[in-house]
Design a protein around this motif. Structure first.
Motif, mmCIF file in Angstrom:
data_model
loop_
_atom_site.group_PDB
_atom_site.id
_atom_site.type_symbol
_atom_site.label_atom_id
_atom_site.label_comp_id
_atom_site.label_asym_id
_atom_site.label_seq_id
_atom_site.Cartn_x
_atom_site.Cartn_y
_atom_site.Cartn_z
ATOM 1 N N TYR A 75 -5.834 -1.340 1.286
ATOM 2 C CA TYR A 75 -6.003 -0.572 2.731
ATOM 3 C C TYR A 75 -6.782 0.261 2.366
ATOM 4 C CZ TYR A 75 -2.968 -4.345 3.551
ATOM 5 O OH TYR A 75 -1.787 -5.411 3.641
ATOM 6 N N THR A 76 -8.478 0.313 3.091
ATOM 7 C CA THR A 76 -9.176 0.962 3.072
ATOM 8 C C THR A 76 -9.705 0.924 4.186
ATOM 9 O OG1 THR A 76 -9.755 1.205 0.950
ATOM 10 C CG2 THR A 76 -11.503 2.497 2.044
ATOM 11 N N PHE A 77 -9.784 2.745 5.108
ATOM 12 C CA PHE A 77 -10.336 2.841 6.932
ATOM 13 C C PHE A 77 -10.762 4.125 6.466
ATOM 14 C CE2 PHE A 77 -5.741 3.350 6.251
ATOM 15 C CZ PHE A 77 -5.583 4.446 7.111
ATOM 16 N N ALA A 78 -11.753 4.978 7.812
ATOM 17 C CA ALA A 78 -11.944 5.851 8.367
ATOM 18 C C ALA A 78 -11.413 6.327 9.177
ATOM 19 C CB ALA A 78 -13.247 5.850 9.271
ATOM 20 N N SER A 79 -10.964 7.408 8.873
ATOM 21 C CA SER A 79 -9.845 8.484 10.052
ATOM 22 C C SER A 79 -10.130 9.808 9.869
ATOM 23 C CB SER A 79 -8.259 7.860 9.870
ATOM 24 O OG SER A 79 -7.843 8.527 11.373
ATOM 25 N N ALA A 80 -10.469 10.085 11.332
ATOM 26 C CA ALA A 80 -10.790 12.056 11.050
ATOM 27 C C ALA A 80 -11.675 12.433 10.276
ATOM 28 C CB ALA A 80 -9.196 12.208 10.712
ATOM 29 N N GLY A 81 -12.362 11.842 9.618
ATOM 30 C CA GLY A 81 -13.662 12.159 8.987
ATOM 31 C C GLY A 81 -13.240 11.708 8.102
ATOM 32 N N VAL A 82 -12.842 10.977 7.331
ATOM 33 C CA VAL A 82 -12.336 11.173 5.562
ATOM 34 C C VAL A 82 -11.904 9.723 6.133
ATOM 35 C CG1 VAL A 82 -11.440 13.280 5.340
ATOM 36 C CG2 VAL A 82 -9.761 11.658 6.034
ATOM 37 N N THR A 83 -11.935 9.277 4.615
ATOM 38 C CA THR A 83 -12.124 7.374 4.339
ATOM 39 C C THR A 83 -10.803 7.060 3.314
ATOM 40 O OG1 THR A 83 -13.866 6.942 3.669
ATOM 41 C CG2 THR A 83 -12.735 5.346 2.307
ATOM 42 N N ILE A 84 -9.514 6.743 3.482
ATOM 43 C CA ILE A 84 -8.325 6.713 3.714
ATOM 44 C C ILE A 84 -7.714 5.018 2.795
ATOM 45 C CG2 ILE A 84 -5.413 6.505 4.256
ATOM 46 C CD1 ILE A 84 -6.587 8.718 7.256
ATOM 47 N N HIS A 85 -7.208 5.663 1.389
ATOM 48 C CA HIS A 85 -7.133 4.151 0.871
ATOM 49 C C HIS A 85 -5.337 4.365 0.891
ATOM 50 C CE1 HIS A 85 -11.099 3.645 -1.027
ATOM 51 N NE2 HIS A 85 -10.717 5.280 -1.107
ATOM 52 N N VAL A 86 -4.727 2.968 1.041
ATOM 53 C CA VAL A 86 -3.318 3.081 1.473
ATOM 54 C C VAL A 86 -2.946 2.058 0.632
ATOM 55 C CG1 VAL A 86 -1.013 2.418 2.795
ATOM 56 C CG2 VAL A 86 -3.421 3.996 3.377
ATOM 57 N N ASP A 87 -2.194 2.322 -0.405
ATOM 58 C CA ASP A 87 -1.799 1.283 -1.419
ATOM 59 C C ASP A 87 -0.348 0.619 -0.735
ATOM 60 O OD1 ASP A 87 -4.096 0.989 -2.467
ATOM 61 O OD2 ASP A 87 -3.602 2.828 -4.053
ATOM 62 N N VAL A 88 -0.305 -0.373 -1.330
ATOM 63 C CA VAL A 88 1.405 -0.757 -0.680
ATOM 64 C C VAL A 88 1.361 -1.757 -1.787
ATOM 65 C CG1 VAL A 88 2.503 -2.841 0.776
ATOM 66 C CG2 VAL A 88 0.415 -1.242 2.056
ATOM 67 N N TYR A 89 2.397 -1.583 -2.669
ATOM 68 C CA TYR A 89 2.592 -2.015 -4.343
ATOM 69 C C TYR A 89 3.820 -3.716 -3.769
ATOM 70 C CZ TYR A 89 1.023 2.657 -5.961
ATOM 71 O OH TYR A 89 0.224 3.574 -6.447
ATOM 72 N N GLN A 90 3.528 -4.157 -4.919
ATOM 73 C CA GLN A 90 4.570 -5.589 -4.646
ATOM 74 C C GLN A 90 5.142 -5.600 -6.423
ATOM 75 O OE1 GLN A 90 1.465 -8.448 -4.329
ATOM 76 N NE2 GLN A 90 0.707 -7.010 -2.960
ATOM 77 N N GLY A 91 5.969 -6.000 -6.598
ATOM 78 C CA GLY A 91 6.482 -6.554 -7.663
ATOM 79 C C GLY A 91 7.832 -5.628 -7.171
ATOM 80 N N GLU A 92 7.865 -5.124 -8.889
ATOM 81 C CA GLU A 92 8.991 -4.182 -9.317
ATOM 82 C C GLU A 92 8.785 -2.754 -7.969
ATOM 83 O OE1 GLU A 92 9.268 -3.485 -13.096
ATOM 84 O OE2 GLU A 92 9.739 -5.195 -13.858
ATOM 85 N N LEU A 93 7.567 -2.951 -7.928
ATOM 86 C CA LEU A 93 7.411 -1.935 -6.829
ATOM 87 C C LEU A 93 7.318 -1.374 -5.199
ATOM 88 C CD1 LEU A 93 4.699 -0.334 -9.125
ATOM 89 C CD2 LEU A 93 7.105 0.537 -9.116
ATOM 90 N N THR A 94 7.649 -3.065 -5.205
ATOM 91 C CA THR A 94 7.755 -3.262 -3.598
ATOM 92 C C THR A 94 8.204 -2.460 -3.215
ATOM 93 O OG1 THR A 94 7.700 -5.503 -4.130
ATOM 94 C CG2 THR A 94 8.489 -4.897 -1.532
ATOM 95 N N GLY A 95 8.358 -1.844 -1.687
ATOM 96 C CA GLY A 95 8.010 -0.886 -0.512
ATOM 97 C C GLY A 95 7.769 -0.344 -1.069
ATOM 98 N N LEU A 96 7.247 0.875 -2.010
ATOM 99 C CA LEU A 96 6.207 1.930 -2.325
ATOM 100 C C LEU A 96 5.142 1.500 -1.708
ATOM 101 C CD1 LEU A 96 6.246 4.739 -3.539
ATOM 102 C CD2 LEU A 96 5.190 3.564 -5.462
ATOM 103 N N LEU A 97 4.905 3.019 -0.607
ATOM 104 C CA LEU A 97 3.030 3.171 0.323
ATOM 105 C C LEU A 97 2.157 4.202 -0.517
ATOM 106 C CD1 LEU A 97 4.040 2.188 3.442
ATOM 107 C CD2 LEU A 97 3.016 0.432 2.259
ATOM 108 N N THR A 98 1.587 4.523 -0.619
ATOM 109 C CA THR A 98 0.929 6.297 -0.824
ATOM 110 C C THR A 98 0.099 5.538 0.058
ATOM 111 O OG1 THR A 98 -0.068 5.367 -3.092
ATOM 112 C CG2 THR A 98 1.725 5.838 -3.284
ATOM 113 N N ALA A 99 -0.532 7.499 -0.033
ATOM 114 C CA ALA A 99 -2.314 6.966 1.196
ATOM 115 C C ALA A 99 -2.616 7.908 -0.184
ATOM 116 C CB ALA A 99 -2.063 7.546 2.461
ATOM 117 N N GLU A 100 -4.187 7.756 -0.409
ATOM 118 C CA GLU A 100 -4.402 8.971 -1.283
ATOM 119 C C GLU A 100 -6.041 9.181 -0.274
ATOM 120 O OE1 GLU A 100 -5.540 6.915 -4.453
ATOM 121 O OE2 GLU A 100 -3.816 6.878 -5.338
ATOM 122 N N VAL A 101 -6.867 10.522 -0.653
ATOM 123 C CA VAL A 101 -8.108 10.628 0.530
ATOM 124 C C VAL A 101 -8.831 11.443 -1.047
ATOM 125 C CG1 VAL A 101 -9.466 12.071 2.159
ATOM 126 C CG2 VAL A 101 -7.193 10.777 2.116
#
Length: 158
Positions: free
Chosen positions: A92-118
């Motif tokens: 999921y990619t969106f702008a907030s507070a002057g930056v672009t944020i990428h949030v990854d919602v993992y699936q399969g064996e990694l279900t439940g893991l979330l990461t956010a990158e800028v």
């Protein structure tokens, strides 16, 4: 030389804002070296990409990244080489507070893991960034949360 300068975090939860753009990503690794260099394949929607990342020897958050678009046949021929080193996620990619944020919602064996990158234009910008509270703990440079490690070893035991 294209540089990737980013900081990565582990949010406890995530509710995509209405402005977020969702992309489904299938990612596999052809090669991973001990120094963190990686060769990966990605299918993002209708695109197929071969990417190479390598450390610059400086900051943990700075890497050289080169990507090339592949045709369907090239991708299909290379994909079997990623067996045992794959992951699937929705980004999921969106702008907030002057930056672009990428949030990854993992699936399969990694279900439940979330990461956010800028990603940033410079190390100074990355260092000056104050993450919002919902970003959670910072995991920039933590080997267990690198996609190549997640694809080959699964979730860290943290």
């Amino acid at each position: 030389m294209p540089l990737e300068i980013e900081r990565k975090f582990r949010p406890a939860s995530f509710e995509p804002p209405g402005t977020a753009v969702r992309e489904h990503i299938e990612q596999g690794y052809i090669a991973i070296k001990d120094d963190g260099t990686e060769v990966r394949l990605r299918r993002i929607g209708g695109s197929r990409v071969l990417g190479v990342k390598r450390a610059t020897g400086g900051e943990a958050s700075v890497r050289v990244e080169v990507e090339r678009e592949l045709g369907e046949q090239e991708f299909t021929e290379l994909w079997p080489a990623t067996a045992g080193a794959r992951l699937v996620k929705d980004r999921y990619t969106f702008a907030s507070a002057g930056v672009t944020i990428h949030v990854d919602v993992y699936q399969g064996e990694l279900t439940g893991l979330l990461t956010a990158e800028v990603e940033f234009g410079s190390v100074a910008e990355a260092e000056a960034f104050t993450p919002p509270d919902w970003f959670g703990v910072e995991i920039t440079g933590v080997r267990g949360y690198k996609n190549q490690t997640l694809a080959t070893r699964g979730l860290p035991e943290s």
